[in-house]
Scaffold this motif. Structure first.
Motif, PDB file in Angstrom:
ATOM      1  N   ASP A   1     -25.606  11.071  26.000  1.00 20.88           N
ATOM      2  CA  ASP A   1     -25.972  12.400  25.512  1.00 20.88           C
ATOM      3  C   ASP A   1     -27.208  12.951  26.222  1.00 20.88           C
ATOM      4  O   ASP A   1     -27.915  13.797  25.692  1.00 20.88           O
ATOM      5  CB  ASP A   1     -26.207  12.370  23.998  1.00 20.88           C
ATOM      6  CG  ASP A   1     -27.318  11.413  23.591  1.00 20.88           C
ATOM      7  OD1 ASP A   1     -27.723  10.575  24.420  1.00 20.88           O
ATOM      8  OD2 ASP A   1     -27.782  11.506  22.439  1.00 20.88           O
TER       9      ASP A   1
ATOM     10  N   GLY B   1     -18.999  15.385  17.170  1.00 17.96           N
ATOM     11  CA  GLY B   1     -20.418  15.696  17.311  1.00 17.96           C
ATOM     12  C   GLY B   1     -21.195  15.676  16.023  1.00 17.96           C
ATOM     13  O   GLY B   1     -22.435  15.573  16.043  1.00 17.96           O
TER      14      GLY B   1
ATOM     15  N   ARG C   1     -23.718  16.934  21.830  1.00 12.84           N
ATOM     16  CA  ARG C   1     -22.962  17.685  22.835  1.00 12.84           C
ATOM     17  C   ARG C   1     -21.721  16.905  23.264  1.00 12.84           C
ATOM     18  O   ARG C   1     -21.738  15.669  23.347  1.00 12.84           O
ATOM     19  CB  ARG C   1     -23.845  17.998  24.040  1.00 12.84           C
ATOM     20  CG  ARG C   1     -24.125  16.810  24.954  1.00 12.84           C
ATOM     21  CD  ARG C   1     -24.626  17.306  26.311  1.00 12.84           C
ATOM     22  NE  ARG C   1     -24.973  16.231  27.221  1.00 12.84           N
ATOM     23  CZ  ARG C   1     -24.102  15.591  27.977  1.00 12.84           C
ATOM     24  NH1 ARG C   1     -22.821  15.871  27.890  1.00 12.84           N
ATOM     25  NH2 ARG C   1     -24.503  14.636  28.807  1.00 12.84           N
TER      26      ARG C   1
ATOM     27  N   GLN D   1     -16.290  20.609  20.076  1.00 11.91           N
ATOM     28  CA  GLN D   1     -16.229  20.898  18.642  1.00 11.91           C
ATOM     29  C   GLN D   1     -14.901  21.498  18.223  1.00 11.91           C
ATOM     30  O   GLN D   1     -14.442  21.266  17.099  1.00 11.91           O
ATOM     31  CB  GLN D   1     -17.373  21.851  18.255  1.00 11.91           C
ATOM     32  CG  GLN D   1     -18.748  21.231  18.402  1.00 11.91           C
ATOM     33  CD  GLN D   1     -19.848  22.166  17.972  1.00 11.91           C
ATOM     34  OE1 GLN D   1     -19.797  22.751  16.892  1.00 11.91           O
ATOM     35  NE2 GLN D   1     -20.845  22.336  18.820  1.00 11.91           N
TER      36      GLN D   1
END
Length: 226
Positions: free
Chosen positions: A209, A84, A102, A78
């Motif tokens: 993911d 994301g 994630r 992030q």
């Protein structure tokens, strides 16, 4: 002489340290990784992380056609990007995801001989494309004639992965459905080759993911939202 020695040492450090930190150390770390078994009670899922690769033949077609030149398979942390939070880039297919997907970690690629991180992101990231991938018929149309789906598309047409053949009897169940503007001559149809089918199956399988053992189980255990 001292200045020259300092220059050489500085030059060595300028090129050697990035090479050491970005290539040598990650490669050594990667070689020490092994698959990890899930704990059903703690993780909420069973099996091995990461799962075994799916459709290696389709992956070979993906590499050969240069798809990784324009598409990545890596969700960034992030602090480095908004990956994301992008719509449809994870299992949550809502317009505004309730939580970010994630970021990918080194072990996500352990089951792959080559990690297709990509060269540049001209097209959208495909790390979790399997969650938002359309039905096979729509993917065939997109591969054969991208501009028949989006007139602004810069994606090349992979017509060589298809065969134009004369219709003999009923229309093939795999025949690509094209708008009139992009249709082939009357009496002919476009059908995918085996390689096109393998590529589509590979694209539909892309889901990186999955939950990481020992961390809170992500939405990967729940049914996908479409």
């Amino acid at each position: 002489m001292t200045n020259f020695r300092t220059f050489i040492l500085g030059l060595t450090a300028a090129f050697g340290l990035p090479w050491l930190c970005l290539i040598v150390l990650p490669a050594m770390q990667y070689q020490q990784l092994t698959p990890v078994a899930y704990d059903k009670d703690k993780d909420g899922v069973e099996g091995i992380y990461p799962p075994a690769p799916v459709n290696d033949q389709g992956k070979l077609v993906y590499v050969r056609e240069g798809c990784n030149q324009c598409h990545t398979q890596m969700i960034r942390p992030q602090q480095l990007g908004l990956d994301g939070w992008y719509k449809g880039w994870g299992q949550d297919q809502e317009g505004r995801p309730t939580a970010p997907v994630r970021p990918n970690v080194l072990r996500d690629y352990l089951s792959e001989k080559y990690a297709l991180l990509g060269v540049q992101r001209v097209g959208p990231d495909l790390a979790n494309y399997g969650w938002r991938a359309p039905a096979e018929a729509a993917l065939y149309q997109h591969l054969y004639s991208p501009r028949s789906v989006h007139d602004w598309s810069t994606m090349p047409a992979y017509t060589h992965l298809f065969r134009v053949q004369k219709i003999q009897g009923p229309v093939s169940t795999d025949a690509v459905k094209l708008p009139k503007k992009f249709a082939v001559a009357a009496g002919f149809e476009v059908v995918p080759t085996l390689e096109a089918k393998q590529l589509v199956q590979y694209l539909q399988s892309l889901k990186k993911d999955y939950p990481i053992p020992g961390q809170s189980a992500a939405v990967a255990a729940a049914p996908a939202k479409k």
